[in-house]
Each structure stands twice: as structure tokens, then as C-alpha cells.
Scaffold this motif. Structure first.
Motif, PDB file in Angstrom:
ATOM      1  N   VAL A 192      14.543 -13.217   0.163  1.00  0.00           N
ATOM      2  CA  VAL A 192      15.910 -13.727   0.198  1.00  0.00           C
ATOM      3  C   VAL A 192      16.080 -14.555   1.465  1.00  0.00           C
ATOM      4  O   VAL A 192      15.440 -14.298   2.483  1.00  0.00           O
ATOM      5  CB  VAL A 192      16.948 -12.584   0.156  1.00  0.00           C
ATOM      6  N   LEU A 193      16.941 -15.590   1.358  1.00  0.00           N
ATOM      7  CA  LEU A 193      17.268 -16.414   2.524  1.00  0.00           C
ATOM      8  C   LEU A 193      18.745 -16.766   2.434  1.00  0.00           C
ATOM      9  O   LEU A 193      19.225 -17.244   1.411  1.00  0.00           O
ATOM     10  CB  LEU A 193      16.428 -17.704   2.542  1.00  0.00           C
ATOM     11  N   GLU A 194      19.455 -16.483   3.531  1.00  0.00           N
ATOM     12  CA  GLU A 194      20.881 -16.790   3.543  1.00  0.00           C
ATOM     13  C   GLU A 194      21.089 -18.209   4.039  1.00  0.00           C
ATOM     14  O   GLU A 194      20.639 -18.588   5.127  1.00  0.00           O
ATOM     15  CB  GLU A 194      21.627 -15.808   4.444  1.00  0.00           C
ATOM     16  N   VAL A 195      21.776 -19.001   3.220  1.00  0.00           N
ATOM     17  CA  VAL A 195      22.053 -20.401   3.553  1.00  0.00           C
ATOM     18  C   VAL A 195      23.532 -20.677   3.292  1.00  0.00           C
ATOM     19  O   VAL A 195      24.024 -20.423   2.183  1.00  0.00           O
ATOM     20  CB  VAL A 195      21.183 -21.369   2.715  1.00  0.00           C
ATOM     21  N   GLY A 196      24.222 -21.169   4.313  1.00  0.00           N
ATOM     22  CA  GLY A 196      25.632 -21.505   4.137  1.00  0.00           C
ATOM     23  C   GLY A 196      26.493 -20.308   3.776  1.00  0.00           C
ATOM     24  O   GLY A 196      27.515 -20.462   3.085  1.00  0.00           O
ATOM     25  N   GLY A 197      26.063 -19.126   4.189  1.00  0.00           N
ATOM     26  CA  GLY A 197      26.826 -17.925   3.894  1.00  0.00           C
ATOM     27  C   GLY A 197      26.515 -17.307   2.544  1.00  0.00           C
ATOM     28  O   GLY A 197      27.135 -16.311   2.163  1.00  0.00           O
ATOM     29  N   ARG A 232       7.064 -12.655  -2.363  1.00  0.00           N
ATOM     30  CA  ARG A 232       7.088 -11.921  -1.080  1.00  0.00           C
ATOM     31  C   ARG A 232       5.817 -12.271  -0.295  1.00  0.00           C
ATOM     32  O   ARG A 232       4.791 -12.596  -0.857  1.00  0.00           O
ATOM     33  CB  ARG A 232       7.079 -10.405  -1.298  1.00  0.00           C
ATOM     34  N   GLY A 233       5.918 -12.143   1.049  1.00  0.00           N
ATOM     35  CA  GLY A 233       4.730 -12.178   1.878  1.00  0.00           C
ATOM     36  C   GLY A 233       4.464 -13.503   2.563  1.00  0.00           C
ATOM     37  O   GLY A 233       5.317 -14.390   2.643  1.00  0.00           O
ATOM     38  N   HIS A 234       3.217 -13.613   3.059  1.00  0.00           N
ATOM     39  CA  HIS A 234       2.754 -14.785   3.801  1.00  0.00           C
ATOM     40  C   HIS A 234       2.425 -15.904   2.806  1.00  0.00           C
ATOM     41  O   HIS A 234       1.656 -15.702   1.879  1.00  0.00           O
ATOM     42  CB  HIS A 234       1.523 -14.419   4.623  1.00  0.00           C
ATOM     43  N   MET A 235       2.977 -17.080   3.020  1.00  0.00           N
ATOM     44  CA  MET A 235       2.844 -18.176   2.053  1.00  0.00           C
ATOM     45  C   MET A 235       2.246 -19.431   2.696  1.00  0.00           C
ATOM     46  O   MET A 235       2.829 -20.013   3.615  1.00  0.00           O
ATOM     47  CB  MET A 235       4.221 -18.538   1.472  1.00  0.00           C
ATOM     48  N   SER A 236       1.075 -19.830   2.213  1.00  0.00           N
ATOM     49  CA  SER A 236       0.581 -21.178   2.514  1.00  0.00           C
ATOM     50  C   SER A 236       1.279 -22.137   1.536  1.00  0.00           C
ATOM     51  O   SER A 236       1.967 -21.707   0.601  1.00  0.00           O
ATOM     52  CB  SER A 236      -0.928 -21.243   2.309  1.00  0.00           C
ATOM     53  N   LEU A 237       1.080 -23.420   1.726  1.00  0.00           N
ATOM     54  CA  LEU A 237       1.690 -24.377   0.802  1.00  0.00           C
ATOM     55  C   LEU A 237       1.166 -24.166  -0.617  1.00  0.00           C
ATOM     56  O   LEU A 237       1.922 -24.240  -1.601  1.00  0.00           O
ATOM     57  CB  LEU A 237       1.426 -25.819   1.263  1.00  0.00           C
ATOM     58  N   GLU A 238      -0.149 -23.904  -0.720  1.00  0.00           N
ATOM     59  CA  GLU A 238      -0.738 -23.680  -2.038  1.00  0.00           C
ATOM     60  C   GLU A 238      -0.139 -22.435  -2.686  1.00  0.00           C
ATOM     61  O   GLU A 238       0.254 -22.463  -3.862  1.00  0.00           O
ATOM     62  CB  GLU A 238      -2.257 -23.534  -1.925  1.00  0.00           C
ATOM     63  N   ASN A 239      -0.047 -21.344  -1.928  1.00  0.00           N
ATOM     64  CA  ASN A 239       0.518 -20.109  -2.472  1.00  0.00           C
ATOM     65  C   ASN A 239       1.987 -20.275  -2.859  1.00  0.00           C
ATOM     66  O   ASN A 239       2.449 -19.721  -3.857  1.00  0.00           O
ATOM     67  CB  ASN A 239       0.389 -18.967  -1.459  1.00  0.00           C
ATOM     68  N   ALA A 240       2.696 -21.047  -2.058  1.00  0.00           N
ATOM     69  CA  ALA A 240       4.122 -21.242  -2.325  1.00  0.00           C
ATOM     70  C   ALA A 240       4.349 -21.935  -3.668  1.00  0.00           C
ATOM     71  O   ALA A 240       5.264 -21.573  -4.419  1.00  0.00           O
ATOM     72  CB  ALA A 240       4.760 -22.036  -1.201  1.00  0.00           C
ATOM     73  N   ILE A 241       3.504 -22.922  -3.966  1.00  0.00           N
ATOM     74  CA  ILE A 241       3.631 -23.606  -5.265  1.00  0.00           C
ATOM     75  C   ILE A 241       3.068 -22.733  -6.379  1.00  0.00           C
ATOM     76  O   ILE A 241       3.663 -22.614  -7.451  1.00  0.00           O
ATOM     77  CB  ILE A 241       2.930 -24.980  -5.228  1.00  0.00           C
ATOM     78  N   ALA A 242       1.935 -22.090  -6.123  1.00  0.00           N
ATOM     79  CA  ALA A 242       1.288 -21.287  -7.169  1.00  0.00           C
ATOM     80  C   ALA A 242       2.175 -20.128  -7.608  1.00  0.00           C
ATOM     81  O   ALA A 242       2.267 -19.821  -8.800  1.00  0.00           O
ATOM     82  CB  ALA A 242      -0.056 -20.765  -6.674  1.00  0.00           C
ATOM     83  N   THR A 243       2.845 -19.485  -6.659  1.00  0.00           N
ATOM     84  CA  THR A 243       3.697 -18.332  -6.997  1.00  0.00           C
ATOM     85  C   THR A 243       5.163 -18.708  -7.117  1.00  0.00           C
ATOM     86  O   THR A 243       6.005 -17.849  -7.364  1.00  0.00           O
ATOM     87  CB  THR A 243       3.545 -17.238  -5.920  1.00  0.00           C
ATOM     88  N   SER A 244       5.465 -19.990  -6.913  1.00  0.00           N
ATOM     89  CA  SER A 244       6.818 -20.528  -7.084  1.00  0.00           C
ATOM     90  C   SER A 244       7.830 -19.863  -6.143  1.00  0.00           C
ATOM     91  O   SER A 244       8.843 -19.308  -6.559  1.00  0.00           O
ATOM     92  CB  SER A 244       7.276 -20.353  -8.541  1.00  0.00           C
ATOM     93  N   CYS A 245       7.562 -19.975  -4.842  1.00  0.00           N
ATOM     94  CA  CYS A 245       8.392 -19.320  -3.824  1.00  0.00           C
ATOM     95  C   CYS A 245       9.592 -20.193  -3.453  1.00  0.00           C
ATOM     96  O   CYS A 245       9.441 -21.295  -2.900  1.00  0.00           O
ATOM     97  CB  CYS A 245       7.555 -19.046  -2.577  1.00  0.00           C
ATOM     98  N   ASN A 246      10.784 -19.686  -3.718  1.00  0.00           N
ATOM     99  CA  ASN A 246      12.021 -20.408  -3.388  1.00  0.00           C
ATOM    100  C   ASN A 246      12.273 -20.466  -1.881  1.00  0.00           C
ATOM    101  O   ASN A 246      12.723 -21.486  -1.346  1.00  0.00           O
ATOM    102  CB  ASN A 246      13.227 -19.742  -4.065  1.00  0.00           C
TER     103      ASN A 246
END
Length: 667
Positions: free
Chosen positions: A418-423, A431-445
């Protein structure tokens, strides 16, 4: 002495009389002779008369040439005049292998000339009964009605009881009419062309159809209408006093043929699986089709050529106004919004025959409900409908950040879910440590939101524009939607808008926008203008125009493109898109899941989603790209991108061998 004198007197008198007669004759002869002077006068007079005639002739020729058209019209207006249109033939639409997807067939309208049919020969109507008998024998006509018309309109020269007959339907009558001593008169056949679609509903969205007056509606038929249409010819003349026809023929100019990039066989493969998908999910959670809309586009990644484009539901191009094609779809209606403008909104009513009957009987509305819903059916979902792209936008966000230099291939992020943005707390399933590849592969928001914050809204919006979001692709199809008002400008974008945009929410696109931009991500950064036609030829087959692939811009560098290809392959190898992988092939891609807006409340729906998959094959050197979108699946749980990946896999397993794209991995 007296006797002598008397004799001399007589002789004198006689001599004098002779001389008198001679003198008279000489005087008369002199009167009949022309003097030289008189002869000259006569010659001058003759010359003047001749010159007058020459001058008059020259004047007549000059007047005739100057006022030729005027006098011709006056002459023709006083004589029997006839003019017949020679119809042009609308050009063919062919697929990439020369198969005719749309063509024009000559047909005939039966024309009854009651004036000729009832004309008398020696006070006898010789033609009426034989002609009526032949009409009843060779055609399916109400002869009571025909007879009544002829008898009550004996001066009519134009009555068309049957239209668009084939040659086989009229040939028997023509043979009987041509027989020696035939009394079948007062019937002739007007030629025209009928648009034919040999494969029925195949590529209906892309091709479009023609109206009864031969004008294109939707798709290629509308976009290339002026190219496909020709110019009518004319046969005209007048009947002289001997009833002989003085005629002139100006030949018709046929329309040009267009050669599309669509492969009919590949199109059949795509449509087969879209139909199968609908049958699988039809009436599953609710009455109606398997989804509100299902679309698929296959494009050459390095040329912008559309190889297949299809959506469901579809319709038969030979019978586009058949309301049965709408069965299973939600009815739409026209409403007036708060600003006084008309809007088209979907209802919860599923169309069936009873609904069609009710719409046809409803005369309380200012519009035709059946036609309104047919118009909605005829639209090409792949280019006209907009939706939020969801996570298929994530490769664009990462590519933009790499190009800007705010991240590198070694950059990594922490995701806590979770990330709080603008309240507002914005959740993420990863969840966890994300490289750019992992972020796209696991679809990390969360990773996408952090990257967008690093970029800032100015650069983020700049790259959306570079990828052509909010702009028309200018594909050569009628009806492409404008999305300029559906994306943010920097001055209108707040922190939450930037965050949600980073993972494909809160802005709208079309299918053609996403797949065209995606091709530039994986082909080295080259943005090709998408197109459906690559050649135009005339009726004799000569090439009029070649339409070559056109690079409009470079969106990203080759090095960034190579990284995006690597990250997209990871999506299929171990990420959210594993179920899309066809055996034996390296596939790169990205899944997408996006919330929809409830048309009743204008708020985000909690249970209706658009799911999608976009991919490229082979992953490391793409030849084609495929994009599948499922809009509001007919299922209790809609937010599962697996339905899109499985559909894409089914299509690819049959399409790739057909396209001679060879396997790169062992089975």
C-alpha cells in the motif's frame, strides 16, 4: 412615158420597202446586243451577289459555331430524347493474399413501360396479354397488381416491381422476348451493381458496408469511399424523324480496388476463438453474451500493418440491419444530460425478439430505438470504444522513466502492499523487494507510483503524448475515437491522478492506441502509423498507389526497448502472464485489469472490470504483436486477467504456425 415612170415608181417603192425592213432589223439587232460597258456592269453585279452569298455563309458558320450548344438543345428539345445511366462498378476490397472480401455484382431492375405495352397496332393491343403472361411465367409477381397498374397508368414509362435480380433470374424472360415474332414488349432491365461480401460477417468491423445508394458506412468502405467509387457513364441521344436513334455513349469509370493488410485466414482464426469464447461464457452469470465486448488485434510489430482485427458481437455484412445480430447485447438508449446534450447510455435490458418488437412498436421517442442500437452494434470496438488500460500501461511508465534517466536497470524499490498518495491509501497485491523487471512481471502498483513521483507530472504527461495517448493514431478506418479529453494535462493533474495514471487507471485509451504504442516499445522505439491498406489498383490491375509503412517518430531508444522486451518476457516466464505462453515460443507481454465506471452512478464499479493481455512474438525479436481485451466478462468474478491470456494463447497456438513464425524453444 407615163408607163415608164410608173414602172420606175413601183421599182423604187419596192426597193424602199426592202431597205425599210432591213433598217428595222438592224435596229432590232442592235438593241439585242450588249455593249462592253453593259457586260462589265453585269460581271460586277454577279460578283457582288456571289460575295454576298459567301459573306452570308461565313456568317452562318460563325453563328453556328458560337451558339452550337444552344441550337443543339433547341433541336433536341423538339425531338424524342432519351438518356440512360451506365453504372460504374465499385472497387473490390481484397485481403493480403488477393482474396475478395467485398465485391460488386451486376444485377438488374425489372422496368415496365406501360405506354409501350398498351400501344395499339391497327387499333389492336397486340403486346399487352403476351407480355403480362410472360411476366407471370418467369417472375414471382402479383399479376393482379401489375395488370391493375398497367391499365390505370397507360401513359407510364417507368414502373419497377422487382429490383436486384441476377442474370439467371432474367435470362429466360430475355430469351422469350428475343424470339422472332415475339409480342413481348414494354419490359426492359436497368443495370446496376449490388455490393456482395462473400464471407458474410468476416472482418465486419474492419470492412464496413454500403448503403442502398452505394455509399460506404463504417470501416474501409467509408474511409476509402471516394477511392472505391467510380463515375457513372451515360448513353444518350435523340430519335430522329425516322425513329432512328442518334446516340452517344460515354463509358463509366469503375472504382479502384484496395488491397488490405488483413489476412482472411488469420482473421478467421481470430473470429473462431472469439465466438468460442462467447459460447463458453454466454448466460453464465447473467442472461446475455459472454462479455459486453471482446476485441483482438494482431499487428506487424515492425510495419504497423493490421493483420487481423475483430470484436464480438458482430453482424453479417450482407444483412447489416438484421436485428437478430443484437440478441444478447444490452440495449442502449438516448438520454439528455444535465447540460442539454444527447448521450448514448446502456440499460440493463438484454435484447431479444420481444425487446425488438417493443422497440419497433414504440413511437413515443424522437429517435428510432432499433436504428440507435444497430448503430451501436456497427461501431468497431477496437477503435471507437475507450476504457482504462490497467496494468498494460506499466511498461510505458518504466520506459519513460528509463528514457528520462530517473531510474536505471539496477534501480529497485520496496513494496509494502500500500502507498498513501494525496491522503488516499492505494493498494497493491505485490510485496517485497522489486527490481524493474520484477515490478513489471508481478505488476506492482507501488513501484509504478514511486517511479511516477520521481518523474513528476510534467515529464509523465510529456511521455504520454510521445506514446500518442490522447491523440488519434490516424488508422485508415472510419470512426476512430478522439481521446484528447480523456487524459490529463500537467496543470490538471494532482498527486493522486499521477499515481493512478502510472498503473493505467484514471485515463482512457482505445485498443489501437495501446497496441501501436506497445509495438514502438518492443521494436526498437519506432512508432509506425497503423494502416489497413497497402496498395490501390485500378480496374485493369495496374498499381495506382503503394502505401508503404510510415515511421512517425522514435518514442524510446533501442537500449530502452531491449530492456522492455526483457521485462515483458519475464511477465510470461514467471509473472502474471504465464498462461498466455504458447508451447515452443518465446512470448513477451503484459496483463491488465482495470475498474470500470458504472454508467448508472458514474462511480467506480466494485465488481465490473476490463481485463486484457498484450504480447509480442518472438519476445527477443518481435514480428507480431497481439492485443486481447475482455470488457465486463459474464462471470461472478471479473477481475481475472487469465481469461484474456488464455484467449490470446488459443489464438497464437493456431496463428503462429500459419504465419510461419518458427518455434524458438523445445516443447
Amino acid at each position: 412615158m407615163r408607163a415608164g415612170k410608173k414602172g420606175n415608181v413601183r421599182q423604187f417603192k419596192k426597193t424602199g420597202a426592202v431597205r425599210t425592213v432591213q433598217n428595222r432589223r438592224e435596229k432590232a439587232g442592235n438593241k439585242n446586243r450588249f455593249s462592253i460597258k453593259m457586260q462589265k456592269k453585269v460581271v460586277v453585279l454577279y460578283a457582288l451577289v456571289l460575295l454576298a452569298f459567301v459573306g452570308l455563309s461565313v456568317r452562318l458558320v460563325w453563328i453556328t459555331r458560337k451558339n452550337e450548344n444552344k441550337y443543339q438543345k433547341q433541336v433536341l428539345s423538339q425531338q424524342g430524347y432519351t438518356s440512360t445511366v451506365i453504372p460504374y462498378r465499385r472497387g473490390n476490397i481484397l485481403d493480403a493474399r488477393g482474396t475478395r472480401l467485398a465485391t460488386s455484382e451486376k444485377v438488374y431492375n425489372l422496368v415496365i413501360d406501360a405506354k409501350v405495352m398498351t400501344s395499339k397496332v391497327k387499333d389492336e393491343m397486340k403486346y399487352l396479354e403476351p407480355t403480362l403472361q410472360a411476366l407471370g411465367e418467369y417472375f414471382d409477381l402479383d399479376m393482379t397488381e401489375i395488370r391493375e397498374y398497367v391499365n390505370t397508368n397507360p401513359t407510364s414509362s417507368w414502373y419497377v416491381p422487382l429490383k436486384q435480380l441476377t442474370y439467371d433470374q432474367i435470362s429466360g424472360f430475355q430469351e422469350a422476348q428475343a424470339e422472332e415474332d415475339s409480342n413481348i414488349k414494354g419490359v426492359w432491365f436497368e443495370e446496376e451493381y449490388k455490393r456482395i461480401y462473400p464471407y458474410g460477417s468476416l472482418a465486419a468491423d474492419a470492412i464496413g458496408f454500403t448503403t442502398t445508394d452505394g455509399q460506404g458506412s463504417y470501416g474501409l468502405e467509408e474511409y476509402y469511399n471516394d477511392i472505391l467509387n467510380g463515375v457513372n457513364g451515360r448513353e444518350y441521344g435523340y430519335l430522329n424523324d425516322d425513329l432512328a436513334m442518334e446516340r452517344t455513349v460515354k463509358s463509366a469509370v469503375d472504382g479502384y480496388d484496395i488491397h488490405s493488410t488483413i489476412d482472411a485466414n488469420l482473421q478467421m482464426i481470430v473470429e473462431k476463438y472469439l465466438k468460442k469464447f462467447n459460447e463458453e461464457y454466454q448466460n453464465k452469470a447473467r442472461t446475455g453474451n459472454g462479455a459486453e465486448n471482446v476485441g483482438c488485434i494482431i499487428m506487424k510489430a515492425n510495419a504497423g500493418e493490421i493483420l487481423a482485427m475483430a470484436s464480438y458481437p458482430t453482424y453479417d455484412l450482407n444483412d447489416p440491419r438484421n436485428p437478430q445480430a443484437m440478441f444478447g447485447s444490452r440495449m442502449v438508449e438516448q438520454v439528455t444530460n444535465a447540460n442539454g446534450y444527447y448521450e448514448i447510455k446502456k440499460t440493463n435490458t438484454i435484447i431479444d425478439q420481444s425487446v425488438i418488437d417493443a422497440m419497433e412498436a414504440d413511437d413515443s421517442k424522437e429517435y428510432d430505438p432499433v436504428y440507435l442500437n444497430l448503430n451501436y452494434l456497427w461501431k468497431n470496438f477496437c477503435i471507437t470504444d475507450t476504457y482504462e488500460p490497467g496494468s498494460t500501461a506499466k511498461p510505458f511508465t518504466v520506459a519513460a522513466a528509463l528514457e528520462q534517466g530517473v531510474v536505471s536497470p539496477n534501480t529497485s524499490f520496496e513494496c509494502t502492499g500500500v502507498l498513501e498518495v494525496g491522503g488516499y491509501p492505494i493498494k497493491c497485491h505485490a510485496r517485497g523487494h522489486m527490481s524493474l523487471e520484477n515490478a513489471i512481471a508481478t505488476s506492482c502498483n507501488v513501484t509504478m507510483m514511486k517511479i511516477a513521483q520521481m518523474m513528476g507530472k510534467e515529464y509523465f504527461c510529456k511521455f504520454q503524448n510521445i506514446f500518442n495517448f490522447g491523440l488519434r493514431t490516424n488508422i485508415d478506418l472510419a470512426g476512430e475515437a478522439r481521446t484528447a479529453s480523456l487524459i490529463y494535462k500537467p496543470e490538471d493533474m494532482g498527486p493522486t491522478d499521477l499515481a493512478t495514471n502510472s498503473f493505467g487507471q484514471n485515463f482512457n485509451v482505445t485498443m489501437i492506441e495501446i497496441i501501436t504504442g506497445f509495438c514502438s516499445l518492443v521494436n526498437g522505439g519506432y512508432y509506425y502509423e497503423p494502416h489497413m491498406v497497402d496498395k490501390i489498383t485500378n480496374a485493369s490491375g495496374a498499381t495506382v498507389k503503394n502505401i508503404e509503412p510510415r515511421v512517425l517518430k522514435q518514442t524510446i531508444s533501442e537500449s530502452t526497448s531491449a530492456l522492455i522486451r526483457q521485462y515483458c518476457q519475464a511477465v510470461v516466464d514467471y509473472g502474471t502472464g504465464t498462461s498466455a505462453k504458447p508451447p515452443g515460443y518465446k512470448l513477451g507481454g503484459k496483463t491488465g485489469t482495470a475498474e470500470t465506471i458504472d454508467p448508472m452512478t458514474n462511480k467506480r464499479s466494485e465488481n465490473e472490470y476490463v481485463v486484457s493481455f498484450i504480447g509480442c512474438v518472438p519476445a527477443d525479436d518481435p514480428e507480431i504483436a497481439i492485443y486481447v481485451v475482455v470488457d465486463r466478462l459474464n462471470a461472478e468474478k471479473q477481475d481475472n486477467a487469465r481469461v484474456a491470456t488464455v484467449l490470446a494463447r488459443s489464438i497464437l497456438m493456431e496463428a503462429l504456425p500459419y504465419l510461419n513464425i518458427f518455434m524458438t524453444e523445445e516443447l
